[in-house]
Every structure is written in structure tokens, then in C-alpha cells.
Scaffold this motif. Structure first.
Motif, mmCIF file in Angstrom:
data_model
loop_
_atom_site.group_PDB
_atom_site.id
_atom_site.type_symbol
_atom_site.label_atom_id
_atom_site.label_comp_id
_atom_site.label_asym_id
_atom_site.label_seq_id
_atom_site.Cartn_x
_atom_site.Cartn_y
_atom_site.Cartn_z
ATOM 1 N N ASN A 1 14.754 6.207 6.636
ATOM 2 C CA ASN A 1 13.641 6.314 7.584
ATOM 3 C C ASN A 1 12.527 7.148 6.964
ATOM 4 O O ASN A 1 12.731 8.317 6.651
ATOM 5 C CB ASN A 1 14.100 6.972 8.890
ATOM 6 C CG ASN A 1 14.880 6.020 9.764
ATOM 7 O OD1 ASN A 1 14.347 5.025 10.238
ATOM 8 N ND2 ASN A 1 16.150 6.312 9.961
ATOM 9 N N PHE A 2 11.362 6.541 6.768
ATOM 10 C CA PHE A 2 10.232 7.260 6.212
ATOM 11 C C PHE A 2 9.389 7.893 7.314
ATOM 12 O O PHE A 2 9.349 7.401 8.444
ATOM 13 C CB PHE A 2 9.348 6.328 5.388
ATOM 14 C CG PHE A 2 9.908 5.983 4.041
ATOM 15 C CD1 PHE A 2 10.464 6.960 3.233
ATOM 16 C CD2 PHE A 2 9.867 4.684 3.571
ATOM 17 C CE1 PHE A 2 10.972 6.655 1.991
ATOM 18 C CE2 PHE A 2 10.368 4.357 2.327
ATOM 19 C CZ PHE A 2 10.927 5.354 1.532
ATOM 20 N N SER A 3 8.698 8.963 6.956
ATOM 21 C CA SER A 3 7.776 9.608 7.887
ATOM 22 C C SER A 3 6.551 8.721 8.089
ATOM 23 O O SER A 3 6.239 7.847 7.279
ATOM 24 C CB SER A 3 7.337 10.964 7.324
ATOM 25 O OG SER A 3 6.582 10.778 6.131
ATOM 26 N N ASP A 4 5.823 8.969 9.173
ATOM 27 C CA ASP A 4 4.607 8.200 9.442
ATOM 28 C C ASP A 4 3.579 8.312 8.313
ATOM 29 O O ASP A 4 2.968 7.302 7.930
ATOM 30 C CB ASP A 4 3.987 8.645 10.764
ATOM 31 C CG ASP A 4 4.761 8.094 11.967
ATOM 32 O OD1 ASP A 4 5.788 7.406 11.752
ATOM 33 O OD2 ASP A 4 4.348 8.350 13.113
ATOM 34 N N PRO A 5 3.337 9.509 7.747
ATOM 35 C CA PRO A 5 2.377 9.600 6.636
ATOM 36 C C PRO A 5 2.782 8.746 5.433
ATOM 37 O O PRO A 5 1.921 8.162 4.769
ATOM 38 C CB PRO A 5 2.383 11.095 6.290
ATOM 39 C CG PRO A 5 2.764 11.770 7.566
ATOM 40 C CD PRO A 5 3.764 10.864 8.199
ATOM 41 N N GLN A 6 4.093 8.635 5.165
ATOM 42 C CA GLN A 6 4.510 7.811 4.038
ATOM 43 C C GLN A 6 4.301 6.323 4.328
ATOM 44 O O GLN A 6 3.862 5.563 3.460
ATOM 45 C CB GLN A 6 5.984 8.071 3.699
ATOM 46 C CG GLN A 6 6.473 7.318 2.462
ATOM 47 C CD GLN A 6 5.705 7.694 1.210
ATOM 48 O OE1 GLN A 6 5.966 8.725 0.606
ATOM 49 N NE2 GLN A 6 4.737 6.867 0.811
ATOM 50 N N LEU A 7 4.595 5.913 5.550
ATOM 51 C CA LEU A 7 4.343 4.523 5.934
ATOM 52 C C LEU A 7 2.855 4.202 5.849
ATOM 53 O O LEU A 7 2.468 3.097 5.428
ATOM 54 C CB LEU A 7 4.865 4.272 7.354
ATOM 55 C CG LEU A 7 6.383 4.363 7.548
ATOM 56 C CD1 LEU A 7 6.734 4.257 9.027
ATOM 57 C CD2 LEU A 7 7.117 3.279 6.759
ATOM 58 N N PHE A 8 2.024 5.161 6.229
ATOM 59 C CA PHE A 8 0.568 5.000 6.160
ATOM 60 C C PHE A 8 0.125 4.741 4.716
ATOM 61 O O PHE A 8 -0.699 3.861 4.449
ATOM 62 C CB PHE A 8 -0.098 6.259 6.718
ATOM 63 C CG PHE A 8 -1.581 6.146 6.936
ATOM 64 C CD1 PHE A 8 -2.083 5.630 8.117
ATOM 65 C CD2 PHE A 8 -2.471 6.568 5.961
ATOM 66 C CE1 PHE A 8 -3.456 5.537 8.332
ATOM 67 C CE2 PHE A 8 -3.838 6.473 6.156
ATOM 68 C CZ PHE A 8 -4.335 5.954 7.343
ATOM 69 N N GLU A 9 0.696 5.501 3.768
ATOM 70 C CA GLU A 9 0.354 5.336 2.356
ATOM 71 C C GLU A 9 0.831 3.984 1.823
ATOM 72 O O GLU A 9 0.149 3.351 1.008
ATOM 73 C CB GLU A 9 0.965 6.473 1.527
ATOM 74 C CG GLU A 9 0.323 7.830 1.760
ATOM 75 C CD GLU A 9 -1.123 7.890 1.292
ATOM 76 O OE1 GLU A 9 -1.434 7.409 0.185
ATOM 77 O OE2 GLU A 9 -1.959 8.421 2.060
ATOM 78 N N ILE A 10 2.011 3.541 2.259
ATOM 79 C CA ILE A 10 2.505 2.232 1.841
ATOM 80 C C ILE A 10 1.542 1.137 2.286
ATOM 81 O O ILE A 10 1.193 0.231 1.520
ATOM 82 C CB ILE A 10 3.920 1.967 2.412
ATOM 83 C CG1 ILE A 10 4.941 2.921 1.770
ATOM 84 C CG2 ILE A 10 4.338 0.517 2.164
ATOM 85 C CD1 ILE A 10 6.329 2.857 2.403
ATOM 86 N N ALA A 11 1.095 1.228 3.536
ATOM 87 C CA ALA A 11 0.156 0.227 4.063
ATOM 88 C C ALA A 11 -1.123 0.180 3.232
ATOM 89 O O ALA A 11 -1.595 -0.907 2.840
ATOM 90 C CB ALA A 11 -0.156 0.541 5.525
ATOM 91 N N LEU A 12 -1.685 1.334 2.935
ATOM 92 C CA LEU A 12 -2.929 1.382 2.164
ATOM 93 C C LEU A 12 -2.715 0.906 0.732
ATOM 94 O O LEU A 12 -3.584 0.252 0.140
ATOM 95 C CB LEU A 12 -3.498 2.797 2.177
ATOM 96 C CG LEU A 12 -4.070 3.263 3.524
ATOM 97 C CD1 LEU A 12 -4.502 4.720 3.446
ATOM 98 C CD2 LEU A 12 -5.239 2.382 3.950
ATOM 99 N N GLY A 13 -1.555 1.237 0.153
ATOM 100 C CA GLY A 13 -1.246 0.779 -1.198
ATOM 101 C C GLY A 13 -1.110 -0.736 -1.270
ATOM 102 O O GLY A 13 -1.595 -1.377 -2.213
ATOM 103 N N LEU A 14 -0.467 -1.317 -0.262
ATOM 104 C CA LEU A 14 -0.333 -2.770 -0.210
ATOM 105 C C LEU A 14 -1.695 -3.439 -0.069
ATOM 106 O O LEU A 14 -2.000 -4.425 -0.763
ATOM 107 C CB LEU A 14 0.562 -3.163 0.963
ATOM 108 C CG LEU A 14 2.063 -2.915 0.799
ATOM 109 C CD1 LEU A 14 2.793 -3.173 2.116
ATOM 110 C CD2 LEU A 14 2.641 -3.778 -0.312
ATOM 111 N N GLU A 15 -2.500 -2.904 0.814
ATOM 112 C CA GLU A 15 -3.830 -3.489 1.024
ATOM 113 C C GLU A 15 -4.665 -3.416 -0.251
ATOM 114 O O GLU A 15 -5.336 -4.383 -0.629
ATOM 115 C CB GLU A 15 -4.541 -2.770 2.169
ATOM 116 C CG GLU A 15 -5.880 -3.387 2.517
ATOM 117 C CD GLU A 15 -6.495 -2.799 3.777
ATOM 118 O OE1 GLU A 15 -7.565 -3.299 4.184
ATOM 119 O OE2 GLU A 15 -5.913 -1.847 4.357
#
Length: 340
Positions: free
Chosen positions: A152-166
Motif C-alpha cells: 500500500n503506497f501513500s497518497d503522495p507516492q501515488l500522486f508521483e506515479i500518476a505524474l510520471g506516467l503522464e
């Protein structure tokens, strides 16, 4: 056993020689002694229960399980000889353990009906949303991200994944453990609308084997759990390694340095399965770089070629006369002889 020969050997090596206890800090690099190849690690990549700073109930359990394993008649391993021959031999000969490789077991379930039952769904295969979505995509064009059932990742890490994918510009399927809410702070504002048609977020469980086997999948971002690694290998998909816990940092070394079918995203710190830190340990730039490296260019093609070759080896291993088929047969015959 839940892991392969390479991580089994690495774990036993650390327990026997304790090189991680002979360095001055967790950031200092050390080499596994008396290992078949040179593998470098840091203390920060070692499971907490091996550091012996504080004895816990888990460390007691771990040591008891390893002692039980040593006393047992032998170990059955979900692997195939061609994947890690040096380490299968090392485990048997150097550590003196009886072992049989019988995998990849995920390849033993070949019928579509069996696969449908395995994923616990009544819908036919072509009715599943993500498979329909993949059918519209070009070969090797989609990145699949899944970090297993426990991470389970923290919200800030999920946020970074989203931006990295984009930022990478690649199409993707991303499995996250988040229920749909009206306001989702872990997603950048407008992300799902911008990614409509280009990215698919699956919340909860996903039919991973079926996704990986789809020709549209060109890369797999994985936590390096052993089952996920074998499923990626069996599908011939290059991997981006993002180890989190357990033996996953050893598995990363196997993928990136020995088999050379993976690219590391750059994680340095072993953690528990639940990431309680509020900051992101892997930033969007590193994610974008790793996705681009695994999907585009001459090096990506070389990695893909090696992954495809391993896929063919894996499939031959479980066929009649293959290495895993033969080892399973040998195990059955040996156990029958003991009974006699």
C-alpha cells in the motif's frame, strides 16, 4: 517455497556470513561473500528482521522457519532451471539442500475456462473491460503497473506515479487499492479526464496473468514479488523493478543485473508492506525515465528480446520432457520409493 533459488541463496548467505552487520551504516555498500556472482547491497535494502538490532516475534518466527526448512526432507521451488541454473546448483551443492524446481506453475493452467475460474469471474474473457481496452491497443504499447496484493503506497507516492506516467506519454493500465471517491487527492486534478482512452485505472483486483499475456503489454512495473516475476517472465514482458519488502531487493538484482530483463526505478529503502511515510520515495522524473527506457529505443528492444527468449524457456520447462516436468516426475518417484 514462496521464492526462487536466487533469493533463497541470498537470504542464506546473509544469515550465514552477516556482511550487513560489518558495515558502519545502512548506506554503505557491501558484497555478498562466497556468492556465485558479485552482488552489491546496502543495509537499507536488507529486511529489518535480518539486522538483529531488536529481537521481535517475527524474527523468532523467521529463524524457526529457516531451522525447520533445514531439517525438512527438501524444498519444492516455483521456478525453472533455465531461469537461475547457477543458483539452483548453489542451493543444492553449497548449502546441501535437496530441492526440486516445478515452475512456473502459472503456465500449468492453460485452458481459458480454467483461467476464468482462477480469476473468480463469471464473465467470458472478452467481456472484461481491461481486456477489451487492450484489444484496441498496438502491440507492446501499454505499460502495466501492479504492486501485488499486500503493498500500500501513500497518497503522495501515488500522486508521483500518476505524474510520471503522464509525463512519459505511454499508455498504461494501473492497478491501485483505492475505492472510487468523489474527491481523490492522490490523483492530480483532471488526470483521469486527460488520460481518457490512454490510461486505465483498475481499483482492487485485476486478472494479472491475462493482462500480461496480452500482446499490447510492453512493460510491467512490479514490486518484484516472486509470483509476479514468474508471471512476467512467462509472458515475455520486460520489467521496471520497484522492490518494497521481503526478499524483493534480491529479486531486483536477478532481473536487472543477471537476467538483464529489467530496469530499476531506483528504490533504495526496504520498507514494510504498508508505506506510512507521507513523502514519496520515488519521484515522477525517475518513473518517467524508467518507463521510457523500458519501452523505447535500441536498449529496450534488446531487453525485450531477452525477455521473449526466457518466455520460450519457461514454456518448454513445463512441457513433457522439460526441466520442471522432469524434476516434478523425479520428486514423485523419489517419494514413492521412500514409501516402498
Amino acid at each position: 517455497h514462496g521464492t526462487g533459488f536466487f533469493p533463497l541463496c541470498a537470504t542464506l548467505n546473509l544469515m550465514l556470513y552477516e556482511p550487513h552487520l560489518k558495515v558502519s551504516s545502512d548506506s554503505e555498500v557491501f558484497t555478498l561473500p562466497n556468492f556465485p556472482v558479485e552482488i552489491k547491497l546496502t543495509g537499507s535494502q536488507i529486511p529489518a528482521f535480518l539486522k538483529k538490532k531488536v529481537e521481535t516475534e517475527f524474527t523468532k518466527l523467521f529463524e524457526a522457519s529457516k531451522a525447520c526448512e533445514k531439517r525438512s526432507y527438501g524444498v519444492i521451488v516455483n521456478s525453472f532451471y533455465e531461469l537461475e541454473p547457477v543458483y539452483a546448483d548453489h542451493y543444492r551443492k553449497v548449502f546441501g539442500r535437496k530441492a526440486w524446481h516445478i515452475g512456473p506453475v502459472s503456465l500449468c493452467n492453460k485452458a481459458a475456462l480454467d483461467k476464468a475460474e482462477m480469476r473468480g469471474m463469471e464473465a467470458s474473457l472478452d467481456e472484461h473491460e481491461c481486456l477489451n481496452w487492450l484489444n484496441s491497443k498496438k502491440q507492446n504499447s501499454v505499460v502495466y503497473l501492479c504492486f501485488g496484493s499486500m503493498t500500500n503506497f501513500s497518497d503522495p507516492q501515488l500522486f508521483e506515479i500518476a505524474l510520471g506516467l503522464e509525463a512519459s506519454g505511454r499508455e498504461f493500465i494501473w492497478v491501485v487499492k483505492k475505492e472510487k471517491k468523489e474527491k481523490e487527492e492522490w490523483l492530480p486534478e483532471g488526470f483521469e479526464k486527460r488520460m481518457e482512452g490512454k490510461g486505465l485505472i483498475i481499483r482492487g483486483w485485476a486478472p494479472q496473468v491475462l493482462i500480461l499475456e496480452h500482446e499490447a503489454i510492453g512493460g510491467f512495473v512490479t514490486h518484484c514479488g516472486w509470483n509476479s516475476i514468474l508471471e512476467g517472465v512467462s509472458s515475455g514482458v520486460p520489467m521496471i523493478t520497484w522492490p518494497v519488502s521481503a526478499e524483493q531487493f534480491y529479486n531486483e538484482k536477478l532481473l536487472t543485473e543477471i537476467l538483464r530483463i529489467g530496469v530499476a526505478v531506483g528504490v533504495q529503502q526496504w520498507a514494510t508492506f504498508v508505506d506510512v511515510k507521507q513523502e514519496a520515495s520515488v519521484k515522477r522524473e525517475a518513473i518517467e525515465k524508467a518507463v521510457t527506457e523500458i519501452m523505447v529505443g535500441d536498449e529496450a528492444e534488446e531487453i525485450r528480446s531477452r525477455a521473449k527468449a526466457l518466455r520460450e524457456m519457461a514454456r518448454r520447462a513445463v512441457e513433457e520432457g522439460g526441466s520442471s516436468f522432469s524434476d516434478l516426475t523425479a520428486l514423485i518417484e523419489e517419494l514413492k520409493s521412500l514409501k516402498a
